[in-house]
Design a protein around this motif. Structure first.
Motif, PDB file in Angstrom:
ATOM      1  N   PHE A 140      -6.750 -41.871  25.325  1.00  0.00           N
ATOM      2  CA  PHE A 140      -5.591 -40.948  25.222  1.00  0.00           C
ATOM      3  C   PHE A 140      -5.694 -39.909  26.067  1.00  0.00           C
ATOM      4  O   PHE A 140      -4.672 -39.107  26.406  1.00  0.00           O
ATOM      5  N   ALA A 141      -6.994 -39.333  26.466  1.00  0.00           N
ATOM      6  CA  ALA A 141      -7.464 -38.298  27.354  1.00  0.00           C
ATOM      7  C   ALA A 141      -6.915 -38.925  28.688  1.00  0.00           C
ATOM      8  O   ALA A 141      -6.429 -38.025  29.494  1.00  0.00           O
ATOM      9  N   GLY A 142      -7.199 -39.915  28.989  1.00  0.00           N
ATOM     10  CA  GLY A 142      -6.942 -40.858  30.340  1.00  0.00           C
ATOM     11  C   GLY A 142      -5.499 -40.707  30.483  1.00  0.00           C
ATOM     12  O   GLY A 142      -4.899 -40.292  31.595  1.00  0.00           O
ATOM     13  N   PHE A 143      -4.590 -41.143  29.442  1.00  0.00           N
ATOM     14  CA  PHE A 143      -3.204 -41.264  29.625  1.00  0.00           C
ATOM     15  C   PHE A 143      -3.010 -39.513  29.716  1.00  0.00           C
ATOM     16  O   PHE A 143      -1.727 -39.355  30.561  1.00  0.00           O
ATOM     17  N   GLY A 144      -3.486 -38.857  29.268  1.00  0.00           N
ATOM     18  CA  GLY A 144      -2.999 -37.190  29.520  1.00  0.00           C
ATOM     19  C   GLY A 144      -3.124 -36.893  30.839  1.00  0.00           C
ATOM     20  O   GLY A 144      -2.331 -36.034  31.264  1.00  0.00           O
ATOM     21  N   VAL A 145      -4.135 -37.131  31.356  1.00  0.00           N
ATOM     22  CA  VAL A 145      -4.626 -37.053  32.842  1.00  0.00           C
ATOM     23  C   VAL A 145      -3.055 -37.301  33.605  1.00  0.00           C
ATOM     24  O   VAL A 145      -2.659 -36.639  34.318  1.00  0.00           O
ATOM     25  N   ILE A 146      -2.608 -38.424  33.660  1.00  0.00           N
ATOM     26  CA  ILE A 146      -1.539 -38.980  34.177  1.00  0.00           C
ATOM     27  C   ILE A 146      -0.189 -38.157  33.847  1.00  0.00           C
ATOM     28  O   ILE A 146       0.507 -37.632  34.891  1.00  0.00           O
ATOM     29  N   GLY A 147      -0.170 -37.843  32.467  1.00  0.00           N
ATOM     30  CA  GLY A 147       0.766 -36.995  32.123  1.00  0.00           C
ATOM     31  C   GLY A 147       0.860 -35.720  32.909  1.00  0.00           C
ATOM     32  O   GLY A 147       1.890 -35.055  33.048  1.00  0.00           O
ATOM     33  N   GLY A 148       0.004 -35.178  32.768  1.00  0.00           N
ATOM     34  CA  GLY A 148      -0.454 -33.924  33.342  1.00  0.00           C
ATOM     35  C   GLY A 148      -0.229 -33.951  34.917  1.00  0.00           C
ATOM     36  O   GLY A 148       0.385 -32.906  35.557  1.00  0.00           O
ATOM     37  N   LEU A 149      -0.501 -34.741  35.603  1.00  0.00           N
ATOM     38  CA  LEU A 149       0.074 -35.010  36.890  1.00  0.00           C
ATOM     39  C   LEU A 149       1.289 -35.271  37.320  1.00  0.00           C
ATOM     40  O   LEU A 149       1.854 -34.973  38.173  1.00  0.00           O
ATOM     41  N   TRP A 150       2.041 -36.275  36.289  1.00  0.00           N
ATOM     42  CA  TRP A 150       3.394 -36.389  36.426  1.00  0.00           C
ATOM     43  C   TRP A 150       4.331 -35.143  36.379  1.00  0.00           C
ATOM     44  O   TRP A 150       5.459 -35.229  36.785  1.00  0.00           O
ATOM     45  N   ALA A 151       4.002 -34.334  35.275  1.00  0.00           N
ATOM     46  CA  ALA A 151       5.029 -33.308  34.632  1.00  0.00           C
ATOM     47  C   ALA A 151       5.485 -32.522  35.850  1.00  0.00           C
ATOM     48  O   ALA A 151       4.620 -31.975  36.454  1.00  0.00           O
ATOM     49  N   ASP A 152       6.721 -32.196  35.712  1.00  0.00           N
ATOM     50  CA  ASP A 152       7.249 -31.154  36.837  1.00  0.00           C
ATOM     51  C   ASP A 152       7.447 -29.929  36.184  1.00  0.00           C
ATOM     52  O   ASP A 152       7.644 -28.912  36.707  1.00  0.00           O
ATOM     53  N   ASP A 153       7.391 -29.777  34.832  1.00  0.00           N
ATOM     54  CA  ASP A 153       7.660 -28.459  33.981  1.00  0.00           C
ATOM     55  C   ASP A 153       7.288 -28.887  32.511  1.00  0.00           C
ATOM     56  O   ASP A 153       6.876 -29.960  32.237  1.00  0.00           O
ATOM     57  N   PHE A 154       7.226 -27.754  31.815  1.00  0.00           N
ATOM     58  CA  PHE A 154       6.794 -27.858  30.327  1.00  0.00           C
ATOM     59  C   PHE A 154       7.640 -28.649  29.455  1.00  0.00           C
ATOM     60  O   PHE A 154       6.941 -29.336  28.522  1.00  0.00           O
ATOM     61  N   ASP A 155       8.899 -28.991  29.807  1.00  0.00           N
ATOM     62  CA  ASP A 155       9.705 -29.807  29.012  1.00  0.00           C
ATOM     63  C   ASP A 155       9.221 -31.282  29.178  1.00  0.00           C
ATOM     64  O   ASP A 155       9.273 -32.009  28.289  1.00  0.00           O
ATOM     65  N   TYR A 156       8.497 -31.811  30.630  1.00  0.00           N
ATOM     66  CA  TYR A 156       7.974 -32.895  30.487  1.00  0.00           C
ATOM     67  C   TYR A 156       7.004 -33.320  29.574  1.00  0.00           C
ATOM     68  O   TYR A 156       6.953 -34.496  28.927  1.00  0.00           O
ATOM     69  N   LEU A 157       6.146 -32.321  29.257  1.00  0.00           N
ATOM     70  CA  LEU A 157       5.023 -32.467  28.183  1.00  0.00           C
ATOM     71  C   LEU A 157       5.676 -32.694  26.864  1.00  0.00           C
ATOM     72  O   LEU A 157       5.010 -33.523  26.318  1.00  0.00           O
ATOM     73  N   THR A 158       6.792 -32.026  26.530  1.00  0.00           N
ATOM     74  CA  THR A 158       7.100 -32.048  25.217  1.00  0.00           C
ATOM     75  C   THR A 158       7.913 -33.464  25.150  1.00  0.00           C
ATOM     76  O   THR A 158       7.893 -34.258  23.935  1.00  0.00           O
ATOM     77  N   VAL A 159       8.732 -33.896  26.220  1.00  0.00           N
ATOM     78  CA  VAL A 159       9.199 -35.198  26.202  1.00  0.00           C
ATOM     79  C   VAL A 159       8.256 -36.306  25.951  1.00  0.00           C
ATOM     80  O   VAL A 159       8.577 -37.141  25.246  1.00  0.00           O
ATOM     81  N   MET A 160       7.055 -36.282  26.509  1.00  0.00           N
ATOM     82  CA  MET A 160       6.105 -37.282  26.487  1.00  0.00           C
ATOM     83  C   MET A 160       5.580 -37.313  25.161  1.00  0.00           C
ATOM     84  O   MET A 160       5.312 -38.557  24.487  1.00  0.00           O
ATOM     85  N   ASN A 161       5.482 -36.141  24.400  1.00  0.00           N
ATOM     86  CA  ASN A 161       4.936 -36.139  22.974  1.00  0.00           C
ATOM     87  C   ASN A 161       5.847 -36.628  22.128  1.00  0.00           C
ATOM     88  O   ASN A 161       5.460 -37.372  21.134  1.00  0.00           O
ATOM     89  N   GLN A 162       7.072 -36.344  22.143  1.00  0.00           N
ATOM     90  CA  GLN A 162       8.182 -36.666  21.306  1.00  0.00           C
ATOM     91  C   GLN A 162       8.835 -38.003  21.485  1.00  0.00           C
ATOM     92  O   GLN A 162       9.141 -38.697  20.361  1.00  0.00           O
ATOM     93  N   PHE A 163       8.766 -38.452  22.554  1.00  0.00           N
ATOM     94  CA  PHE A 163       9.409 -39.884  23.018  1.00  0.00           C
ATOM     95  C   PHE A 163       8.529 -40.926  23.185  1.00  0.00           C
ATOM     96  O   PHE A 163       9.009 -42.009  23.411  1.00  0.00           O
ATOM     97  N   ILE A 164       7.458 -40.547  23.368  1.00  0.00           N
ATOM     98  CA  ILE A 164       6.302 -41.929  23.519  1.00  0.00           C
ATOM     99  C   ILE A 164       5.508 -41.717  22.619  1.00  0.00           C
ATOM    100  O   ILE A 164       5.029 -42.845  21.887  1.00  0.00           O
ATOM    101  N   ILE A 165       4.510 -40.701  22.184  1.00  0.00           N
ATOM    102  CA  ILE A 165       3.601 -40.629  21.496  1.00  0.00           C
ATOM    103  C   ILE A 165       3.859 -40.851  19.907  1.00  0.00           C
ATOM    104  O   ILE A 165       3.411 -41.631  19.020  1.00  0.00           O
TER     105      ILE A 165
END
Length: 257
Positions: A153-178
């Motif tokens: 999941f740290a590896g998934f987090g690296v992908i998420g950190g590279l993909w996110a365009d703003d802070f809302d993306y991080l919330t979306v990934m946590n709430q709608f995927i994790i």
């Protein structure tokens, strides 16, 4: 190796210096989980059957799932936030222009984030010990799963950190995927409670293999999936995700305009 250890050390210090923000929230949250699901509802869920949940009791049955939940949430959040924050404030350029190889960069971010997941998992385990005694039945599998899960999941987090365009993306990934993966990942119920197509669909959820793997280390009689199969699936998936991380960093995905 000096560069790798330097970046790893910096990333670890980033969250160790803020224990109230990093370690206190999961501790409080899991006290509530154990109190509500274990103490208040545990006997009602177990019913009058002493062999329910392998005879271990509901509070011990949910402990491995809550440990996994804490591990994956913190490993993912740390890696995704650290990389995105570095991009947002443009100090990640210092890392990119350093003599570190792309593999070393990924290993440093993944290693620091996986360690945070392991520490939080141990804290949740300690909270669980307040509510119920825990005996380790298969220490090899328990340690193996506790290492591979945060790394994945740290590896998934690296992908998420590279993909996110703003802070809302991080919330979306946590709430709608994790979160959906967690609640449909057999944390609060045994896989045997599902029938037919729903059981087959659930097997596509990697969370099932994680929870059952850690559960096998504690109460093997409640495991629904062969632990060697779970460990092989998760190890293979981890290797693939880390390879994707390295390739994305090499291409400069999300890092260069």
């Amino acid at each position: 190796m000096v560069g790798l250890w330097t970046l790893l050390h910096r990333e670890i210090l980033r969250y160790v210096r803020r224990p109230r923000n990093t370690f206190l929230p999961p501790m409080i949250t899991n006290v509530l989980y154990f109190t509500v699901f274990g103490v208040v509802l545990g006997e009602r869920i177990s019913g009058s059957d002493p062999q329910a949940f392998g005879g271990a009791g509901y509070i011990l049955f949910i402990l491995p799932g809550l440990v996994v939940l804490g591990i994956i949430s913190n490993a993912f959040e740390n890696a995704s936030f650290s990389i995105f924050h570095g991009r947002w404030n443009e100090y990640i350029h210092e890392v990119l222009t350093s003599p570190l190889s792309h593999t070393e960069m990924v290993l440093a971010y993944v290693g620091a984030s996986a360690l945070r997941g392991i520490i939080v998992g141990c804290i949740i385990w300690g909270v669980g010990l307040i509510f119920t005694p825990v005996t380790v039945a298969n220490p090899f599998y328990l340690v193996a799963f506790m290492l591979v899960i945060p790394t994945l999941f740290a590896g998934f987090g690296v992908i998420g950190g590279l993909w996110a365009d703003d802070f809302d993306y991080l919330t979306v990934m946590n709430q709608f995927i994790i979160r959906p993966l967690v609640f449909f990942g057999a944390v609060f119920y045994p896989l045997s409670a599902l029938d037919g197509i729903w059981r087959q669909v659930t097997l596509l959820n990697p969370m099932v293999y994680m929870v059952n793997g850690v559960r096998y280390g504690v109460i093997p009689q409640t495991t629904d999936v062969e632990p060697n199969v779970s460990l092989a699936v998760l190890t293979g998936l981890t290797v693939v995700v880390l390879a994707i991380d390295i390739e994305l960093v090499r291409r400069g995905y999300g890092l260069v305009d």
